[in-house]
Write a protein that holds these residues in place. Structure first.
Motif, PDB file in Angstrom:
ATOM      1  N   GLU A 144      35.324  41.499  38.664  1.00  0.00           N
ATOM      2  CA  GLU A 144      36.515  42.248  39.078  1.00  0.00           C
ATOM      3  C   GLU A 144      36.252  43.752  39.035  1.00  0.00           C
ATOM      4  O   GLU A 144      36.690  44.498  39.920  1.00  0.00           O
ATOM      5  N   CYS A 148      36.555  46.655  41.985  1.00  0.00           N
ATOM      6  CA  CYS A 148      37.330  47.897  41.840  1.00  0.00           C
ATOM      7  C   CYS A 148      36.478  49.133  42.127  1.00  0.00           C
ATOM      8  O   CYS A 148      36.910  50.056  42.835  1.00  0.00           O
ATOM      9  N   PHE A 199      41.201  43.796  48.250  1.00  0.00           N
ATOM     10  CA  PHE A 199      42.524  43.702  47.634  1.00  0.00           C
ATOM     11  C   PHE A 199      43.134  42.309  47.791  1.00  0.00           C
ATOM     12  O   PHE A 199      43.838  41.843  46.898  1.00  0.00           O
ATOM     13  N   LEU A 202      41.780  40.084  45.018  1.00  0.00           N
ATOM     14  CA  LEU A 202      42.086  40.397  43.622  1.00  0.00           C
ATOM     15  C   LEU A 202      43.131  39.494  42.964  1.00  0.00           C
ATOM     16  O   LEU A 202      43.149  39.389  41.741  1.00  0.00           O
ATOM     17  N   SER A 205      41.631  37.295  40.485  1.00  0.00           N
ATOM     18  CA  SER A 205      40.912  37.914  39.373  1.00  0.00           C
ATOM     19  C   SER A 205      41.630  37.695  38.044  1.00  0.00           C
ATOM     20  O   SER A 205      42.804  37.322  37.995  1.00  0.00           O
ATOM     21  N   MET A 208      43.605  41.822  37.020  1.00  0.00           N
ATOM     22  CA  MET A 208      44.607  42.222  37.998  1.00  0.00           C
ATOM     23  C   MET A 208      45.449  41.033  38.448  1.00  0.00           C
ATOM     24  O   MET A 208      46.603  41.187  38.842  1.00  0.00           O
ATOM     25  N   LEU A 425      46.504  51.919  40.141  1.00  0.00           N
ATOM     26  CA  LEU A 425      46.484  50.830  41.119  1.00  0.00           C
ATOM     27  C   LEU A 425      45.573  49.696  40.674  1.00  0.00           C
ATOM     28  O   LEU A 425      45.853  48.523  40.954  1.00  0.00           O
ATOM     29  N   MET A 426      44.488  50.046  39.987  1.00  0.00           N
ATOM     30  CA  MET A 426      43.526  49.042  39.508  1.00  0.00           C
ATOM     31  C   MET A 426      43.330  49.258  38.007  1.00  0.00           C
ATOM     32  O   MET A 426      42.448  50.017  37.589  1.00  0.00           O
ATOM     33  N   PHE A 429      39.880  49.204  36.440  1.00  0.00           N
ATOM     34  CA  PHE A 429      39.128  50.392  36.839  1.00  0.00           C
ATOM     35  C   PHE A 429      39.534  51.575  35.962  1.00  0.00           C
ATOM     36  O   PHE A 429      38.696  52.357  35.523  1.00  0.00           O
TER      37      PHE A 429
END
Length: 453
Positions: A144, A148, A199, A202, A205, A208, A425-426, A429
């Motif tokens: 994941e 990212c 995206f 994800l 994942s 996320m 957003l992630m 990350f």
């Protein structure tokens, strides 16, 4: 041009690519393999999928299931995959050790053959793509995280392309400039479609995926109203994304039971004389206007229910349907009565988005054009990766690492804002950014002490 900001992006872009390139190549190549798993399996497993047994006696599906249980001692049936003609019916059988087999029944419900689920093409590609065959939380997080950082690479690449005027025509361009131009041009072209592909993958994942489901639960107006969700897992793939591991209703039985129904566990044989037969269930399914293909998941407890589902993202050859046709229904295991159902129209915006997004990611939302587009984007992404390496070698001096120049300036406001937005957003990350910042701080303190000494 803000040279400090440009160099900061360049340096992070370089090191990120250096560390995750092997993972990105593995994920992209396995993703290409998975794009065509239905085509490969239709050819490779045509005997299991389409041919008949040498036995011509007509059996009921329940007799066929009993024969399979007799042949594979210690295994019990957890799922029945009912496909359209010309596909054969597929049974999923598990034992107490967690081993899983696929057993195929022809039109007479005679056994055609069996497969070890671990070694089917689709499962090999899926396991390589999602967990590198290793599995476990750490590896899943690593996969994941690579996805990212790939988004960061694409966005930072676009920034440097335009800020550095990499696409500007130069007379007598050097080999390095030509390599850089091709790397920048193709990378810019595929940024939007590649980010869309990443995206839409994800939701599967670990980190996320949980985040998405939490948002869906806590905000019913954009999520999935009244459904208890958890992140999707490959072993539950026959149930639609929006209702996987849903808190299913319970069957009624004389005396009553607690409402804790769920899906079948490996090696659990919940069949009893009181349960309706699979044939009876299929008759009831037909009566409710649920057409093939669909999957039947056995009850996991005495008060459990039969779950009958149609999904757009099953991972099973011949089982996918249009997102509009997704439905999850629950049948009483004793009476065969339809208890409740959840369809596509009842999903929230988030549920509907990923019901479309996952098949888009897998390449079967709109047939062959989807596969070809995804293939071209993935091949272009591989080109960008390899051309990035070529660009580095064209500027690399012999005997030196030739990393992008470090900047003596602190992190600018612009850079900070961009990274914070991406981190929000992630989330995974964002966590990795904190780790990177701590490492850089430690290096800076070490160098400062060394200079002072």
């Amino acid at each position: 041009m803000n040279k400090g900001l440009y160099n900061r992006f360049w340096r992070w872009h370089f090191y990120a690519a250096l560390f995750i390139t092997p993972l990105l190549l593995t994920l992209t190549l396995s993703g290409i393999g998975y794009l065509f798993y239905t085509n490969v399996e239709n050819k490779a497993y045509d005997h299991y999928f389409f041919e008949n047994s040498t036995h011509t006696e007509k059996l009921t599906i329940d007799e066929g299931i009993e024969k399979a249980k007799e042949k594979f001692k210690g295994y019990s049936v957890s799922k029945v995959i009912v496909l359209k003609d010309p596909y054969n019916t597929r049974l999923t059988m598990d034992n107490k050790n967690g081993d899983e087999k696929y057993v195929f029944l022809d039109d007479n419900y005679q056994i055609v053959g069996s497969q070890d689920s671990k070694y089917t093409f689709s499962n090999v590609m899926r396991n390589l793509h999602s967990s590198l065959f290793v599995g476990g939380t750490v590896v899943n997080y690593l996969v994941e995280l690579a996805a990212c950082w790939a988004i960061f690479l694409l966005l930072s690449g676009v920034y440097m392309t335009f800020k550095g005027k990499a696409l500007k025509k130069k007379e007598n361009a050097s080999k390095r400039q030509k390599n850089k131009k091709w790397h920048a041009l193709v990378g810019t072209i595929i940024t939007i479609p590649m980010i869309a592909i990443i995206f839409t993958g994800l939701p599967w994942s670990v980190f996320m995926g949980n985040f998405i489901y939490t948002a869906a639960q806590e905000h019913p107006s954009i999520g999935i109203p009244k459904l208890q969700q958890s992140p999707p897992t490959s072993d539950m793939s026959e149930i639609p994304w929006a209702t996987r591991k849903n808190d299913a209703p319970s069957s009624s039985k004389e005396g009553g039971h607690a409402h804790h129904a769920g899906m079948s566990m490996p090696g659990m044989d919940m069949t009893s004389s009181n349960m309706i037969s699979v044939q009876q269930l299929m008759t009831n399914v037909d009566a409710t206007k649920i057409s093939k293909p669909y999957s039947i998941i056995y009850p996991s407890s005495e008060d459990g229910v039969y779950t009958v589902a149609k999904s757009s993202n099953t991972g099973v050859t011949g089982l996918d349907v249009s997102p509009y046709d997704e439905i999850t229904t629950y049948f009483d295991q004793y009476s065969g009565k339809l208890i409740s159902k959840v369809g596509y129209d009842e999903y929230g915006i988030l549920g509907k988005w990923f019901t479309w997004g996952i098949p888009l990611h897998e390449g079967h939302l709109f047939g062959w054009p989807n596969k070809i587009i995804n293939l071209l984007v993935c091949l272009a992404f591989i080109f960008v990766i390899l051309w990035g390496i070529k660009t580095w070698f064209s500027r690399k001096k012999k005997g030196e690492f030739s990393a992008p120049p470090n900047t003596s300036k602190g992190i600018s406001v612009g850079f900070g804002i961009i990274m914070v937005v991406l981190g929000i957003l992630m989330p995974l990350f964002g966590i990795s950014l904190i780790v990177v910042a701590l490492i850089e701080s430690c290096i800076w303190l070490f160098r400062k002490k060394t200079i002072q000494a």
